[in-house]
Design a protein around this motif. Structure first.
Motif, short mmCIF file in Angstrom:
data_model
loop_
_atom_site.label_atom_id
_atom_site.label_comp_id
_atom_site.label_asym_id
_atom_site.label_seq_id
_atom_site.Cartn_x
_atom_site.Cartn_y
_atom_site.Cartn_z
N SER A 192 0.87 -1.18 0.00
CA SER A 192 0.00 0.00 0.00
C SER A 192 0.91 1.23 0.00
N TYR A 193 0.93 1.95 -1.11
CA TYR A 193 1.77 3.14 -1.17
C TYR A 193 1.26 4.23 -0.24
N THR A 194 -0.03 4.21 0.03
CA THR A 194 -0.59 5.16 0.99
C THR A 194 -0.01 4.93 2.37
N PHE A 195 0.06 3.67 2.77
CA PHE A 195 0.62 3.33 4.09
C PHE A 195 2.05 3.84 4.22
N PHE A 196 2.88 3.52 3.25
CA PHE A 196 4.28 3.91 3.34
C PHE A 196 4.47 5.42 3.18
N GLY A 197 3.60 6.05 2.39
CA GLY A 197 3.66 7.50 2.25
C GLY A 197 3.33 8.20 3.55
N VAL A 198 2.29 7.73 4.23
CA VAL A 198 1.91 8.32 5.53
C VAL A 198 3.01 8.08 6.56
N HIS A 199 3.60 6.90 6.52
CA HIS A 199 4.67 6.59 7.47
C HIS A 199 5.86 7.53 7.27
N LEU A 200 6.24 7.75 6.01
CA LEU A 200 7.34 8.68 5.73
C LEU A 200 6.96 10.10 6.16
N ALA A 201 5.73 10.48 5.92
CA ALA A 201 5.29 11.83 6.27
C ALA A 201 5.38 12.07 7.77
N HIS A 202 5.03 11.08 8.57
CA HIS A 202 5.06 11.29 10.02
C HIS A 202 6.50 11.34 10.55
N ILE A 203 7.42 10.71 9.84
CA ILE A 203 8.84 10.83 10.19
C ILE A 203 9.32 12.26 9.94
N VAL A 204 8.97 12.80 8.78
CA VAL A 204 9.37 14.16 8.43
C VAL A 204 8.75 15.16 9.40
N LEU A 205 7.48 14.96 9.76
CA LEU A 205 6.81 15.87 10.69
C LEU A 205 7.48 15.87 12.06
N LEU A 206 7.96 14.72 12.50
CA LEU A 206 8.66 14.65 13.78
C LEU A 206 9.97 15.44 13.73
N ASP A 207 10.67 15.36 12.61
CA ASP A 207 11.89 16.16 12.44
C ASP A 207 11.58 17.64 12.44
N VAL A 208 10.50 18.02 11.75
CA VAL A 208 10.08 19.42 11.71
C VAL A 208 9.69 19.89 13.11
N LEU A 209 9.00 19.02 13.86
CA LEU A 209 8.60 19.36 15.22
C LEU A 209 9.82 19.63 16.10
N ALA A 210 10.84 18.80 15.97
CA ALA A 210 12.06 18.98 16.76
C ALA A 210 12.71 20.33 16.44
N TYR A 211 12.78 20.66 15.17
CA TYR A 211 13.37 21.95 14.78
C TYR A 211 12.52 23.11 15.27
N PHE A 212 11.22 22.95 15.19
CA PHE A 212 10.30 24.01 15.65
C PHE A 212 10.49 24.26 17.14
N ILE A 213 10.60 23.19 17.93
CA ILE A 213 10.77 23.33 19.38
C ILE A 213 12.03 24.14 19.69
N ILE A 214 13.13 23.79 19.04
CA ILE A 214 14.40 24.45 19.31
C ILE A 214 14.39 25.89 18.80
N SER A 215 13.88 26.10 17.59
CA SER A 215 13.91 27.44 17.01
C SER A 215 12.98 28.41 17.73
N GLN A 216 11.89 27.90 18.33
CA GLN A 216 10.91 28.76 18.97
C GLN A 216 11.15 28.95 20.46
N TYR A 217 11.70 27.92 21.11
CA TYR A 217 11.80 27.97 22.57
C TYR A 217 13.23 28.02 23.08
N GLY A 218 14.20 28.09 22.19
CA GLY A 218 15.56 28.35 22.60
C GLY A 218 16.33 27.15 23.10
N ALA A 219 17.42 27.46 23.83
CA ALA A 219 18.41 26.44 24.17
C ALA A 219 18.28 25.92 25.60
#
Length: 444
Positions: free
Chosen positions: A126-153
Motif C-alpha cells: 500500500s503506497y498510501t501506508f508507506f507515504g503516511v509513514h514517511l510523512a510522520h517521520i518528516v513531521l517529527l523532524d520538523v517538530l524537533a526543529y520548531f521546538i528548538i527554534s521557537q523555545y531556545g536552548a
C-alpha cells in the motif's frame, strides 16, 4: 567413487550439466567458503567463485553450503525469473536420490501456503501506508526543529526535541527495513535506491552494511556462528548452548551471571557507539564511497540545523540523547522476539521449523504495530520477509493452521511479557554459564 571425483565426470552423451546426477553425499561434502554447493528444487549449484558477486553478500550463501536452500531462495527473491537467468550457468547437476524436498511434507505445505498468500494479494504494498509513514517521520523532524527554534536552548526544549528526533529515527529504522526487504516497490532497483537514501540520508548508516548483517539473520536466525545478531559472546551469552560453550572454552570473561542486570545499561550504547563504529568501518573497508557521502550528510545536516540555536555542546547532547533513546527502543523491540527463543548450532532444519523455533509474536494493537514497526509479527515476517508489513497479520490464520498441522508452537505474548522474557532468558543463560564455568574451572 569419492564425491570430489564424481563432480569431474562429464554428463552422459553430451547432456547439459543440469542432467548430471549427483547425490546428497556429494552436495554435503562441499560445505565451506572455499567450496560451496547447495540445492534449490533438486538442482545443484556451485557458487564458490560467484559468491562474492551475490547482491545479498557471500556469507548468506555460505550459510547454506552443503544444504537445501530452496525455501530460503523462494522467500528472499521477488524477481525469480531474472534470478534464475543468473543461476543457470552455476547449475552443475541434479539430485538422483530425491533429497529432502521430495519427502518433507512441511516444505510442500509451505509452498502451498506461499502460493495462497500470493493469490490473496498479500505481497502487494500500500503506497498510501508507506507515504503516511514517511510523512510522520518528516513531521517529527520538523517538530524537533520548531521546538528548538521557537523555545531556545533551555534543557526542557532540548530534551523534548531529542525525544521527537529519537521517535523519528526509530520510525525511520522501520521504514528502511521495509525498503531493505524489497517490500515496497515493484522493482528491485527502486527499493534499493530508496533504501540507500533512507538509511543513509535519514539515519546516517549504510545500506550495504545493513543487508550484509540482516540478510544473514533472516537466513539462519538464532543459529550460532551464522546469525550475526547473536554474535554477542564478548558481553552476553544467550540460549542454552552458547553459555556452556563459552564457559568451557574461556576461563576468564565478563560476569555473564549478571548480564540480565547490565543488559539495560549496555543497550543504551548499542547505537551511539557500536553501530557507528561498525557502519563506518564497513563503509571504508568496502570502499562504499557513495554511501559514505549519504552517511556523512546526516550529521552535517543535524549540526547545521541545531548548532545556530543551541551551540555545539547541546547539539552533541541532543545527538547522544536521540541515539540513546533510539538504541533502547530498537534493542528491546527487536530482541523480544528472538533472545527468549531457541538458540543453537545449525541443525539444517526445514525453513518453517527453523523460523518457528527462533521467533515469536507480540499481540496486535495499533500501538504495538507502530511501536515495533509491525515486527510484533516476527513469525510471519521471517516466513515471508518480502511481504509488506501492513499485510503480515492477514497471513496469521494460515500460518497458525500450518503450525497446528505439523505440531509447531505458535507463540504470542503481550508486549510487557515479551520485554520481561528478555531478562528472564538472559538470567537463565547467565546462571547456566556460571554453573558450567564453576564446574569446569573451579572444581576440575
Amino acid at each position: 567413487m569419492a564425491p570430489q571425483e564424481k563432480e569431474k565426470i562429464p554428463a552422459a552423451n553430451g547432456a547439459p550439466p543440469r542432467d548430471r546426477l549427483l547425490t546428497w553425499a556429494d552436495v554435503r561434502s562441499h560445505d565451506n567458503k572455499d567450496d560451496m554447493w547447495f540445492v534449490i528444487d533438486d538442482l545443484v549449484y556451485d557458487v564458490t567463485h560467484w559468491a562474492k558477486r551475490h547482491p545479498g553478500g557471500a556469507k548468506i550463501l555460505r550459510h547454506y553450503a552443503g544444504q537445501d536452500a530452496s525455501e530460503a531462495w523462494l522467500s528472499f527473491h521477488n524477481d525469480k525469473a531474472l534470478v534464475q537467468k543468473y543461476m543457470k550457468p552455476l547449475c552443475i547437476g541434479r539430485l538422483d536420490d530425491g533429497g529432502p524436498q521430495a519427502t518433507d511434507q512441511i516444505k510442500k505445505d509451505f509452498r502451498e501456503l506461499r502460493e495462497t498468500v500470493d493469490k490473496m494479494g498479500l505481497f502487494k504494498p500500500s503506497y498510501t501506508f508507506f507515504g503516511v509513514h514517511l510523512a510522520h517521520i518528516v513531521l517529527l523532524d520538523v517538530l524537533a526543529y520548531f521546538i528548538i527554534s521557537q523555545y531556545g536552548a533551555g534543557w526542557v526544549p532540548v530534551v523534548l526535541a531529542s525525544i521527537a528526533l529519537a521517535i523519528s529515527q526509530t520510525q525511520a529504522g522501520w521504514l528502511q527495513h521495509d525498503f531493505g526487504h524489497l517490500s515496497v516497490f515493484k522493482t528491485k532497483w527502486m527499493d534499493n535506491l530508496a533504501h540507500q537514501v533512507v538509511i543513509g540520508l535519514l539515519k546516517g548508516a549504510s545500506s550495504a552494511w545493513w543487508k550484509n548483517q540482516h540478510y544473514q539473520h533472516h537466513a539462519k536466525p538464532n543459529v550460532i556462528h551464522k546469525d550475526p545478531d547473536i554474535r554477542v559472546e564478548a558481553v552476553f551469552v544467550v540460549g542454552d548452548v552458547m553459555p556452556v560453550q563459552v564457559a568451557k572454552k574461556n576461563k576468564n570473561g565478563p560476569p555473564y551471571n549478571l548480564q540480565h542486570l547490565y543488559y539495560m545499561i549496555l543497550t543504551v550504547a548499542l547505537v551511539p557507539v557500536y553501530y557507528h563504529i561498525m557502519v563506518y568501518r564497513f563503509i571504508f573497508t568496502r570502499q562504499k564511497w557513495h554511501e559514505a557521502v549519504l552517511a556523512v550528510l546526516f550529521p552535517a545536516i543535524f549540526v547545521t540545523s541545531f548548532y545556530p540555536h543551541v551551540g555545539l555542546g547541546k547539539t552533541i547532547a541532543m545527538y547522544l540523547m536521540m541515539r540513546a533513546i533510539e538504541s533502547q527502543w530498537f534493542t528491546w523491540a527487536t530482541q523480544m522476539s528472538h533472545i527468549p527463543m531457541e538458540i543453537d548450532t545449525d541443525k539444517d532444519k526445514a525453513w518453517v521449523t527453523m523460523q518457528m523455533h527462533a521467533t515469536c509474536n507480540v499481540e496486535k494493537s495499533h500501538f504495538n504495530d507502530w511501536f515495533t514497526g509491525h515486527l510484533n509479527f516476527q513469525i510471519e515476517h521471517h516466513l515471508f520477509p518480502t511481504m509488506p508489513r501492513h499485510n503480515l497479520y492477514k497471513a496469521t490464520p494460515l500460518v497458525k493452521s500450518l503450525c497446528q498441522k505439523h505440531g509447531l508452537d505458535y507463540t504470542v505474548k503481550s508486549l510487557g511479557d515479551a520485554f520481561i522474557d528478555i531478562l528472564r532468558s538472559l538470567k537463565k543463560s547467565g546462571q547456566l554459564w556460571q554453573e558450567t564455568h564453576s564446574h569446569t574451572w573451579l572444581h576440575g
